[in-house]
Design a protein around this motif. Sequence first.
Motif, PDB file in Angstrom:
ATOM      1  N   GLY B  95     -14.503  43.925  27.333  1.00 25.06           N
ATOM      2  CA  GLY B  95     -14.345  43.504  28.717  1.00 25.06           C
ATOM      3  C   GLY B  95     -15.235  44.281  29.677  1.00 25.06           C
ATOM      4  O   GLY B  95     -15.620  43.792  30.731  1.00 25.06           O
ATOM      5  N   ARG B  98     -19.269  43.425  28.422  1.00 29.39           N
ATOM      6  CA  ARG B  98     -19.633  42.009  28.314  1.00 29.39           C
ATOM      7  C   ARG B  98     -20.849  41.826  27.408  1.00 29.39           C
ATOM      8  O   ARG B  98     -21.097  42.647  26.535  1.00 29.39           O
ATOM      9  CB  ARG B  98     -19.926  41.397  29.705  1.00 29.39           C
ATOM     10  CG  ARG B  98     -18.890  41.693  30.752  1.00 29.39           C
ATOM     11  CD  ARG B  98     -17.515  41.128  30.389  1.00 29.39           C
ATOM     12  NE  ARG B  98     -17.430  39.701  30.281  1.00 29.39           N
ATOM     13  CZ  ARG B  98     -16.995  38.903  31.232  1.00 29.39           C
ATOM     14  NH1 ARG B  98     -16.620  39.430  32.390  1.00 29.39           N
ATOM     15  NH2 ARG B  98     -16.918  37.616  31.039  1.00 29.39           N
ATOM     16  N   GLU B 102     -19.314  41.974  23.639  1.00 33.65           N
ATOM     17  CA  GLU B 102     -18.163  41.104  23.825  1.00 33.65           C
ATOM     18  C   GLU B 102     -18.197  39.951  22.821  1.00 33.65           C
ATOM     19  O   GLU B 102     -17.196  39.636  22.183  1.00 33.65           O
ATOM     20  CB  GLU B 102     -18.157  40.543  25.253  1.00 33.65           C
ATOM     21  CG  GLU B 102     -16.938  39.693  25.514  1.00 33.65           C
ATOM     22  CD  GLU B 102     -16.941  39.112  26.913  1.00 33.65           C
ATOM     23  OE1 GLU B 102     -18.028  38.941  27.496  1.00 33.65           O
ATOM     24  OE2 GLU B 102     -15.848  38.818  27.407  1.00 33.65           O
ATOM     25  N   ARG B 152      -8.972  43.024  26.853  1.00 35.34           N
ATOM     26  CA  ARG B 152     -10.219  42.476  27.369  1.00 35.34           C
ATOM     27  C   ARG B 152      -9.956  41.728  28.682  1.00 35.34           C
ATOM     28  O   ARG B 152     -10.639  41.952  29.690  1.00 35.34           O
ATOM     29  CB  ARG B 152     -10.826  41.540  26.332  1.00 35.34           C
ATOM     30  CG  ARG B 152     -12.013  40.774  26.842  1.00 35.34           C
ATOM     31  CD  ARG B 152     -12.677  39.960  25.757  1.00 35.34           C
ATOM     32  NE  ARG B 152     -13.464  38.909  26.366  1.00 35.34           N
ATOM     33  CZ  ARG B 152     -13.058  37.654  26.504  1.00 35.34           C
ATOM     34  NH1 ARG B 152     -11.860  37.306  26.077  1.00 35.34           N
ATOM     35  NH2 ARG B 152     -13.830  36.763  27.073  1.00 35.34           N
ATOM     36  N   THR B 155      -9.199  44.180  31.410  1.00 41.88           N
ATOM     37  CA  THR B 155     -10.377  44.943  31.806  1.00 41.88           C
ATOM     38  C   THR B 155     -11.272  44.108  32.726  1.00 41.88           C
ATOM     39  O   THR B 155     -11.741  44.582  33.752  1.00 41.88           O
ATOM     40  CB  THR B 155     -11.172  45.386  30.566  1.00 41.88           C
ATOM     41  OG1 THR B 155     -10.277  46.020  29.675  1.00 41.88           O
ATOM     42  CG2 THR B 155     -12.278  46.347  30.947  1.00 41.88           C
ATOM     43  N   ILE B 156     -11.456  42.847  32.298  1.00 45.00           N
ATOM     44  CA  ILE B 156     -12.302  41.980  33.137  1.00 45.00           C
ATOM     45  C   ILE B 156     -11.693  41.849  34.532  1.00 45.00           C
ATOM     46  O   ILE B 156     -12.381  41.891  35.543  1.00 45.00           O
ATOM     47  CB  ILE B 156     -12.459  40.599  32.465  1.00 45.00           C
ATOM     48  CG1 ILE B 156     -13.244  40.747  31.164  1.00 45.00           C
ATOM     49  CG2 ILE B 156     -13.146  39.620  33.407  1.00 45.00           C
ATOM     50  CD1 ILE B 156     -13.331  39.476  30.346  1.00 45.00           C
ATOM     51  N   ARG B 157     -10.377  41.758  34.571  1.00 50.30           N
ATOM     52  CA  ARG B 157      -9.689  41.588  35.849  1.00 50.30           C
ATOM     53  C   ARG B 157      -9.925  42.809  36.754  1.00 50.30           C
ATOM     54  O   ARG B 157     -10.202  42.675  37.940  1.00 50.30           O
ATOM     55  CB  ARG B 157      -8.191  41.413  35.577  1.00 50.30           C
ATOM     56  CG  ARG B 157      -7.382  40.963  36.754  1.00 50.30           C
ATOM     57  CD  ARG B 157      -6.181  40.161  36.292  1.00 50.30           C
ATOM     58  NE  ARG B 157      -5.218  40.999  35.586  1.00 50.30           N
ATOM     59  CZ  ARG B 157      -4.123  41.495  36.177  1.00 50.30           C
ATOM     60  NH1 ARG B 157      -3.871  41.236  37.439  1.00 50.30           N
ATOM     61  NH2 ARG B 157      -3.292  42.269  35.501  1.00 50.30           N
ATOM     62  N   ALA B 159     -12.269  45.268  36.308  1.00 50.97           N
ATOM     63  CA  ALA B 159     -13.628  45.776  36.432  1.00 50.97           C
ATOM     64  C   ALA B 159     -14.271  45.375  37.759  1.00 50.97           C
ATOM     65  O   ALA B 159     -15.136  46.069  38.285  1.00 50.97           O
ATOM     66  CB  ALA B 159     -14.488  45.295  35.258  1.00 50.97           C
TER      67      ALA B 159
END
Lengths: 317, 272, 525
Positions: B95, B98, B102, B152, B155-157, B159
């Motif tokens: 995440g 990327r 990823e 993941r 984490t994306i949320r 980051a």
Amino acid sequence: MRFLGGKLLHLVLVLLAVTALTFVLLDVLPVSVAHEIAGQGATPADVAAIREQLGLNDSVPVRYGRWLAGICRGDLGLSLYSKQPVSTAIASHLPVTLELLLLAQLFALTLALPIGIVSAWRADSKLHRLLGTLGFGLASVPSFALAVVLVYLFSLRLKWFPATGCTPLSEGVRVNLKGFVLPALSIALVEWVALMRVLRSDMIATLQEDFILLARARGLPDRRILLRHALRPSCFTMLTLFGVQTGNLIGGAVIVENLFALPGVGRLLLSSIFSQDFPMVQGCVLLIAVGYVTVNFVVDVCYGMLDPRVRREASGG
Amino acid sequence: MVKKRGITFWLSVAWIALVMTCAVGAGFLPLPAPDQIDWACLATSPDGVHLLGTDNVGRDIAARLFFGARVSLTVGVIAPCIGLVFGSLLGVAAGFYRGWPERVIVGAIDVFLAVPRLVFLLVAMFVFGSGLPAITLALGLLCVPSFARMARANTIRFAGREFVLAARATGADDVAIVLREILPNALMPMVAYALLVMGYVIVAEGGLGFLGLSVPAPAPSWGGMIAEGREVLERAPHVSMIPAAAMFLTVLSVNLIGDGLRGWMDDRESQL
Amino acid sequence: MANDHDRRVRHWTSVARGLLLLVLAMGGNVDRARAAVPEHSGTLTVAVDLEFRGFDPLKARYLQVGDRSVAMAIEERLFDVDAKGNLVPQLALAAKPSRDGKSWTIKLRKGVVFHDGTLFTADAVVAHWQRMLDPGNHFSGLDLIEPVQSVAGIDDHTVRFTLKHPWAAFKDMLSGPQWIGAYIPSPKAVREGTQDRAPVGTGPYIFKEWLTNDRLVVIRNPRYWRKGKPYLDRVVFRPVPDMQARYAGLRSGESDVIMTDRGTHILQAKEDRSLRVYSHDAAGPYTFILNTAKPPLDDVRVRRALAHAWNQDFLLKADYRGTLPLARDPFDGALSCGDTGYRDYDPALARKLIAAYGRKVELELLGTNTPRGREAGEIMQRLFKEIGVTLKLTPLAEGQMVKRVISGDYQMAGWRLTDFGDMGPYLDASLNSKSKLNYSRYRSPRMDELLNIQQTTIDGKARQKALCGVAKLINEDAVFLYGGGRRVHVIAKAGVEGISRIDHGVIRVSDIWLNGAASPPNRGN
């Protein structure tokens, strides 16, 4: 189209990797296929001849390639135990598994949809909490224990449903379906809870959205709001989960298939593992993996079609 | 709105505490050994001598239940932890960076999920040997993908959130950002999820035991006990039903605790 | 077996049931109430324990108990055996030994046709036996028929077996229902390589289909040479490995007949008026085979210690609920030897023997991955622990276990001796130091001598003495531990008629008919 193409490429790569992985995994196990075929009392020369004949002396990649080529021709090899073609055995076990999982998932949806909707509609009520607790309770019963109880109640006591086996469809749809009721129920009663929960929480979120409030303000009846407006945007996560569950069931109903003596893929897999029938195990793994990946691919694609946001995201990123 | 945790939550905590006490104290309690055979008592009902009765071959069910709890709890606690640790590592890496890491990790997870679980478990047990550590490890590895997916997504949320961008602006390096900013936030919901996984793992171990593939004898396991009792289900239902009830209550408690904790965390987050 | 009173009661209940059905059906089929006359119709479903192995002797190698019923439905032997052990003509009419006992001339039945249309002649018998005897074929049972030198056809319906020496047990090799080599397959199917999964014989039923893990179906042979037989249209054999499921399937109606060895079910079925229990005692008990070539089992003190630590009596009580007899020798009453020096449960003596051995004993037991195998293993594990011996249990599929035993890669394993009517050749193959089938790797000149006597003498008394000597020596040297006598049990629905005996666990489906009153025609299978 780009979305679909990317997904397809992913599908093919994953399948290649899965088959390669199982091929290597099973290759590590110390079982001599040649010995198995040569049988008892064979001399080392016989075994060597069979190794040569089967090309077992080649390297792993070469054999993997040959196996893949065989798959493309529909040839999965011969079972070491029964000596019948693996594809024949799988073809005879697959329909049972498919029927079982379709029925189980149908039961699960039948339970999850109305209960999920009702408990989202009446969130924060006693009913909601009651259904939640019931769901928790059922989700905590192992399906094998549930199966034991179901057989005891419905086959031995009440004699409503058979306890074992499946009757071929040719002998009538009713008797055939009857045999699947208990096994499907012992799967569904455990699986539906997760579906229901996901649907409920998404639905609760949806019901807070403006367009629902607007519909409410327009005085539409609750039933119409729930079924026509709120359900579709709320069932994406549930559909994904539904796909994952279905994929898992292709080879995952091992215990239930054994308890009800159903000749499904799970049982074939387990008995092949126990009898170290490697061509058969490979064939089953292949089938299960293909099934799993394909079901998820289909779900992904449907998801993309139902919800345009996903498609945009995927092609944008 | 802060929900009050109801009586069910505390009852669940109490049950888990009881099971843990029994599991830990199994060796110290005045019970026969779990493989001790009472020649005269075959599948007898609970009485003064055998608190919960005896099984098919005259072994004390209470003793087997308590020693079996060790298996269920060891697996139930450690396997999700393995999943949590490795899953977080993979998920956060995917995440946060990327791009190709990823893609590789997501692909690997997909591959892993497509291998039938039973085949994986049996091959893993073949490689690691049969026994509690091997089963725990195998089930732990089985948990990795779902944790990784969750890590993941979280984490994306996070980051892209302001506090991460701010930290980056102050010159913090990747490791610091992951450790100080992302992990603490991403981890919270995963811990609650770990409790749900715990229930799943206990059932999975039970299934293995039911097939006779869990810990080797003489160590008892709940799944194995349920399977053994099926034969006398009609005459002595307690042989099967006591371990089944124990497993049900434990899984239910774990689920309820997990649900309570999740609610609590949601509340806390919404208050932030 | 049922006594007269029981039978009368059953007769009356079936009549009563028939009347009831009559009333319910408002003058429906009247003759359903008649139980005494076999009906020529119906489907019988038989549930056995394991998936079938196959029926080609070279490929399948042996018949599991459940396979035998299938083999007997489709194929026939030269002779059948009656309850007293006498030969009954089947594909052969008569067998006559030569004066020196070294050759047998066998007259074959004329006009018998295989299911594939080929005529049954001497060629079929000769081809079958030569195929088994050909050393190049590596037939696993070769050592069992080692005394057979050659087989030749005299004319179309006469064959002659030439033996290396007079052999008392030869008749058993022509007739034993348990032995895969006794069944005569169609030479055409064997040649085409289809015999294993689509067996062709001359029997009362024709093979129809075999779906792995699901069912093996046979249908009536309309050209069967025995007029008026068989009674049923169709027999479905189903492998149901889970014992609980097998019994549940009988009670909920999917199966008509099941095999089982679970004491609880047998006792329960005996009390259930809708079920009948049949049993048969035979030689060839359940044992635990010890690999006498593997340390520490190469030391006779250790083996003796294990024999005294083992408590067969308790196993039978706990695991079989007393439904099996105690075994003290391989014959189980088929041959009475008196005291054979069976080693009783005596942990004190066992501890002494282990102490004399002086080292730590750790063993591995291979068992089947079934409740039976697991329970027996766990009981043994506990009993050995009492004398300080550690036992590791390794559950395996039956075929897998057999393979490891055959290859010698084991210390102990759950093992059924094959239940031959005449145990002589089998014991010779199992214990003779020169035999390849000697899986316990037991070497004893004394044993060889005794085995030799019983193999070559046809004098009954001397032979019995030798065989009893073998049984004594087995106990003395603790080559096996006994795990219960071989008593097979079959449970059938009350409407299943004609099960006269179940020797060797064979359900002789050609004798069975369905009493219509007990099985309504609209049931599932």
